[in-house]
Design a protein around this motif. Structure first.
Motif, PDB file in Angstrom:
ATOM      1  N   LEU A 161      -7.458   8.707  -8.711  1.00 44.01           N
ATOM      2  CA  LEU A 161      -8.454   8.333  -7.714  1.00 44.01           C
ATOM      3  C   LEU A 161      -9.670   9.223  -7.950  1.00 44.01           C
ATOM      4  CD1 LEU A 161      -9.295   6.690  -5.215  1.00 44.01           C
ATOM      5  CD2 LEU A 161      -8.377   8.546  -3.818  1.00 44.01           C
ATOM      6  N   GLU A 162     -10.693   8.632  -8.557  1.00 46.84           N
ATOM      7  CA  GLU A 162     -11.902   9.412  -8.853  1.00 46.84           C
ATOM      8  C   GLU A 162     -13.103   8.486  -8.949  1.00 46.84           C
ATOM      9  OE1 GLU A 162     -11.295   9.857 -13.662  1.00 46.84           O
ATOM     10  OE2 GLU A 162     -10.310  11.308 -12.359  1.00 46.84           O
ATOM     11  N   LEU A 195      -5.326   8.209   3.626  1.00 43.17           N
ATOM     12  CA  LEU A 195      -4.148   8.420   2.800  1.00 43.17           C
ATOM     13  C   LEU A 195      -4.390   9.417   1.676  1.00 43.17           C
ATOM     14  CD1 LEU A 195      -2.793   4.789   2.366  1.00 43.17           C
ATOM     15  CD2 LEU A 195      -2.045   6.528   3.980  1.00 43.17           C
ATOM     16  N   GLN A 196      -5.589   9.355   1.108  1.00 44.19           N
ATOM     17  CA  GLN A 196      -5.884  10.173  -0.064  1.00 44.19           C
ATOM     18  C   GLN A 196      -7.398  10.272  -0.229  1.00 44.19           C
ATOM     19  OE1 GLN A 196      -3.608   8.774  -3.374  1.00 44.19           O
ATOM     20  NE2 GLN A 196      -4.579  10.123  -4.838  1.00 44.19           N
ATOM     21  N   LYS A 250      -5.579   4.114  -9.948  1.00 44.08           N
ATOM     22  CA  LYS A 250      -4.340   3.613 -10.553  1.00 44.08           C
ATOM     23  C   LYS A 250      -3.189   4.051  -9.681  1.00 44.08           C
ATOM     24  CE  LYS A 250      -5.546   3.477 -15.404  1.00 44.08           C
ATOM     25  NZ  LYS A 250      -5.280   3.975 -16.717  1.00 44.08           N
ATOM     26  N   PRO A 251      -2.270   3.189  -9.378  1.00 43.64           N
ATOM     27  CA  PRO A 251      -2.285   1.745  -9.618  1.00 43.64           C
ATOM     28  C   PRO A 251      -3.374   1.073  -8.789  1.00 43.64           C
ATOM     29  CG  PRO A 251      -0.431   2.341  -8.218  1.00 43.64           C
ATOM     30  CD  PRO A 251      -1.085   3.613  -8.640  1.00 43.64           C
ATOM     31  N   VAL A 299     -14.451   9.663  -2.551  1.00 40.30           N
ATOM     32  CA  VAL A 299     -13.974   8.370  -2.050  1.00 40.30           C
ATOM     33  C   VAL A 299     -12.614   8.603  -1.388  1.00 40.30           C
ATOM     34  CG1 VAL A 299     -12.875   7.661  -4.229  1.00 40.30           C
ATOM     35  CG2 VAL A 299     -13.602   5.925  -2.591  1.00 40.30           C
ATOM     36  N   GLN A 300     -12.395   7.892  -0.298  1.00 42.94           N
ATOM     37  CA  GLN A 300     -11.132   7.985   0.433  1.00 42.94           C
ATOM     38  C   GLN A 300     -10.401   6.655   0.363  1.00 42.94           C
ATOM     39  OE1 GLN A 300     -12.589   8.922   4.365  1.00 42.94           O
ATOM     40  NE2 GLN A 300     -12.344  11.128   4.035  1.00 42.94           N
TER      41      GLN A 300
END
Length: 169
Positions: free
Chosen positions: A78-79, A153-154, A103-104, A144-145
């Motif tokens: 996640l980037e 969540l992340q 990903k995924p 980004v979230q």
């Protein structure tokens, strides 16, 4: 009526608990029966227990009492992409797009939301290309979230970049 019905069920169920016998008839056929015939040598048959499943109590998740342990990431990548970090981003009107590498793939009902200078920016979206509009010149932090409803969540690592806007008189 209720007692009579219960008695009838018990009478019907009794043969199910009866002994099973095995013997050979006059024609040489093997016969199984719930009663031993007269004058014939019969063997009792021990049946294995019926398949059964014991009910299990529903498992409840144990709360994470160790607050020093970070939550498990849902997405392994996640980037943000498309932002220059070594030179200024030239956007005369302060409008540009960024790409989210994830990903995924983003799973429903998860959505993406930008965080500009540690503040939520724009509406959540399920599209991995996000647009920023009228961003002031200067240095900014962008991340980004991944959201599930209102829950975060992340979050990606923040990218520091500089916006250059040319002012024309």
């Amino acid at each position: 009526m209720g007692r009579g019905f219960l008695f009838l069920l018990l009478v019907i169920a009794l043969p199910a608990a009866a002994q099973i016998y095995k013997y050979t008839d006059a024609n040489g056929n093997t016969v199984y029966s719930d009663h031993s015939p007269d004058g014939v040598q019969a063997q009792t048959v021990d049946l294995p227990p019926l398949n059964s499943v014991e009910p299990q109590a529903p498992s409840t998740p144990t709360p994470n009492t160790d607050s020093s342990q970070p939550p498990r990431n849902v997405y392994e990548v996640l980037e943000l992409g498309g932002l220059p970090t070594e030179e200024a981003l030239r956007a005369n009107n302060g409008t540009f797009t960024v790409n989210v590498q994830i990903k995924p793939r983003l799973q429903p009902p998860h959505q993406l939301r930008l965080v500009l200078d540690d503040q939520p920016y724009g509406q959540p979206s399920n599209v991995p290309i996000l647009q920023l509009v009228n961003v002031d010149r200067g240095e900014h932090r962008l991340a980004v979230q991944v959201l599930n409803g209102e829950a975060i969540l992340q979050q990606s690592p923040a990218v520091v970049f500089t916006v250059q806007r040319v002012h024309k008189p």
